[in-house]
Design a protein around this motif. Structure first.
Motif, mmCIF file in Angstrom:
data_model
loop_
_atom_site.group_PDB
_atom_site.id
_atom_site.type_symbol
_atom_site.label_atom_id
_atom_site.label_comp_id
_atom_site.label_asym_id
_atom_site.label_seq_id
_atom_site.Cartn_x
_atom_site.Cartn_y
_atom_site.Cartn_z
ATOM 1 N N ALA A 1 0.816 -1.205 0.000
ATOM 2 C CA ALA A 1 0.000 0.000 0.000
ATOM 3 C C ALA A 1 0.859 1.269 0.000
ATOM 4 O O ALA A 1 0.709 2.106 -0.857
ATOM 5 N N ARG A 2 1.719 1.417 0.978
ATOM 6 C CA ARG A 2 2.542 2.614 1.104
ATOM 7 C C ARG A 2 3.891 2.235 1.690
ATOM 8 O O ARG A 2 3.988 1.350 2.506
ATOM 9 N N ALA A 3 4.907 2.966 1.307
ATOM 10 C CA ALA A 3 6.229 2.707 1.849
ATOM 11 C C ALA A 3 6.596 3.719 2.927
ATOM 12 O O ALA A 3 7.496 3.495 3.702
ATOM 13 N N GLU A 4 5.902 4.848 2.984
ATOM 14 C CA GLU A 4 6.224 5.884 3.963
ATOM 15 C C GLU A 4 5.157 5.943 5.051
ATOM 16 O O GLU A 4 4.048 5.479 4.866
ATOM 17 N N PRO A 5 5.508 6.528 6.203
ATOM 18 C CA PRO A 5 4.533 6.642 7.296
ATOM 19 C C PRO A 5 3.400 7.595 6.923
ATOM 20 O O PRO A 5 3.568 8.486 6.091
ATOM 21 N N ILE A 6 2.273 7.399 7.557
ATOM 22 C CA ILE A 6 1.144 8.307 7.417
ATOM 23 C C ILE A 6 1.158 9.174 8.664
ATOM 24 O O ILE A 6 1.195 8.658 9.771
ATOM 25 N N ARG A 7 1.150 10.491 8.503
ATOM 26 C CA ARG A 7 1.258 11.390 9.647
ATOM 27 C C ARG A 7 -0.027 12.200 9.800
ATOM 28 O O ARG A 7 -0.589 12.664 8.821
ATOM 29 N N TYR A 8 -0.439 12.365 11.039
ATOM 30 C CA TYR A 8 -1.618 13.158 11.362
ATOM 31 C C TYR A 8 -1.269 14.140 12.472
ATOM 32 O O TYR A 8 -0.405 13.857 13.300
ATOM 33 N N SER A 9 -1.961 15.254 12.520
ATOM 34 C CA SER A 9 -1.839 16.218 13.613
ATOM 35 C C SER A 9 -3.160 16.256 14.353
ATOM 36 O O SER A 9 -4.222 16.141 13.752
ATOM 37 N N VAL A 10 -3.077 16.450 15.663
ATOM 38 C CA VAL A 10 -4.264 16.450 16.509
ATOM 39 C C VAL A 10 -4.218 17.669 17.419
ATOM 40 O O VAL A 10 -3.178 17.956 18.015
ATOM 41 N N ALA A 11 -5.345 18.353 17.550
ATOM 42 C CA ALA A 11 -5.428 19.482 18.469
ATOM 43 C C ALA A 11 -5.241 18.979 19.897
ATOM 44 O O ALA A 11 -5.697 17.882 20.242
ATOM 45 N N GLU A 12 -4.599 19.784 20.717
ATOM 46 C CA GLU A 12 -4.243 19.376 22.080
ATOM 47 C C GLU A 12 -5.443 18.933 22.909
ATOM 48 O O GLU A 12 -5.388 17.922 23.590
ATOM 49 N N GLU A 13 -6.512 19.640 22.891
ATOM 50 C CA GLU A 13 -7.652 19.333 23.749
ATOM 51 C C GLU A 13 -8.748 18.566 23.011
ATOM 52 O O GLU A 13 -9.917 18.650 23.378
ATOM 53 N N ALA A 14 -8.388 17.798 22.003
ATOM 54 C CA ALA A 14 -9.376 17.035 21.237
ATOM 55 C C ALA A 14 -10.147 16.097 22.160
ATOM 56 O O ALA A 14 -9.579 15.448 23.032
ATOM 57 N N GLU A 15 -11.450 16.044 21.961
ATOM 58 C CA GLU A 15 -12.314 15.201 22.780
ATOM 59 C C GLU A 15 -12.182 13.733 22.383
ATOM 60 O O GLU A 15 -11.833 13.413 21.241
ATOM 61 N N SER A 16 -12.512 12.855 23.293
ATOM 62 C CA SER A 16 -12.536 11.428 23.010
ATOM 63 C C SER A 16 -13.507 11.166 21.857
ATOM 64 O O SER A 16 -14.600 11.726 21.828
ATOM 65 N N GLY A 17 -13.085 10.368 20.904
ATOM 66 C CA GLY A 17 -13.913 10.058 19.742
ATOM 67 C C GLY A 17 -13.729 11.002 18.569
ATOM 68 O O GLY A 17 -14.280 10.770 17.496
ATOM 69 N N SER A 18 -12.930 12.065 18.743
ATOM 70 C CA SER A 18 -12.677 13.010 17.649
ATOM 71 C C SER A 18 -11.910 12.318 16.525
ATOM 72 O O SER A 18 -10.975 11.562 16.781
ATOM 73 N N LEU A 19 -12.292 12.608 15.303
ATOM 74 C CA LEU A 19 -11.632 12.021 14.143
ATOM 75 C C LEU A 19 -10.217 12.566 13.994
ATOM 76 O O LEU A 19 -10.001 13.768 14.016
ATOM 77 N N VAL A 20 -9.267 11.666 13.837
ATOM 78 C CA VAL A 20 -7.883 12.034 13.567
ATOM 79 C C VAL A 20 -7.640 11.921 12.066
ATOM 80 O O VAL A 20 -7.075 12.809 11.446
ATOM 81 N N GLY A 21 -8.065 10.814 11.462
ATOM 82 C CA GLY A 21 -7.889 10.623 10.033
ATOM 83 C C GLY A 21 -8.567 9.361 9.536
ATOM 84 O O GLY A 21 -8.911 8.472 10.312
ATOM 85 N N GLU A 22 -8.749 9.318 8.239
ATOM 86 C CA GLU A 22 -9.314 8.143 7.568
ATOM 87 C C GLU A 22 -8.150 7.228 7.204
ATOM 88 O O GLU A 22 -7.617 7.276 6.100
ATOM 89 N N LEU A 23 -7.745 6.410 8.147
ATOM 90 C CA LEU A 23 -6.537 5.599 8.009
ATOM 91 C C LEU A 23 -6.593 4.656 6.815
ATOM 92 O O LEU A 23 -5.645 4.583 6.036
#
Length: 90
Positions: free
Chosen positions: A13-35
């Motif tokens: 599928a991919r040879a490199e890492p997939i990177r995401y950023s998340v806001a510091e105070e993100a609530e539980s269940g908040s979407l980070v990314g469509e992995l």
């Protein structure tokens, strides 16, 4: 801002890492990314490859939802608790 790096053993599928950023105070269940989508796979394919999240400290800050292929916040993130006085927090 906290960064998440999903390193998956996805040789086709991919040879490199997939990177995401998340806001510091993100609530539980908040979407980070469509992995699954970002890896170029369906949720079923990602699940069949036994995708999992691994952290250096052993704590699970994020959750992979196998049915949807989404990566979400598992619990409220607190920068001071995670990174203490570091200028950058990854």
């Amino acid at each position: 801002v906290l960064c998440v790096c999903a390193l998956l053993g996805l040789p086709l599928a991919r040879a490199e890492p997939i990177r995401y950023s998340v806001a510091e105070e993100a609530e539980s269940g908040s979407l980070v990314g469509e992995l699954a989508e970002d890896a170029g796979l369906t949720p079923a394919q990602l699940s069949a490859r036994r995708a999992r999240l691994v952290s250096e400290d052993g704590r699970q800050h994020f959750r992979f939802e196998r049915a949807s292929g989404r990566l979400v916040v598992a619990g409220r993130l607190d920068r001071e608790q995670l990174c203490a006085q570091s200028d950058t927090c990854m």
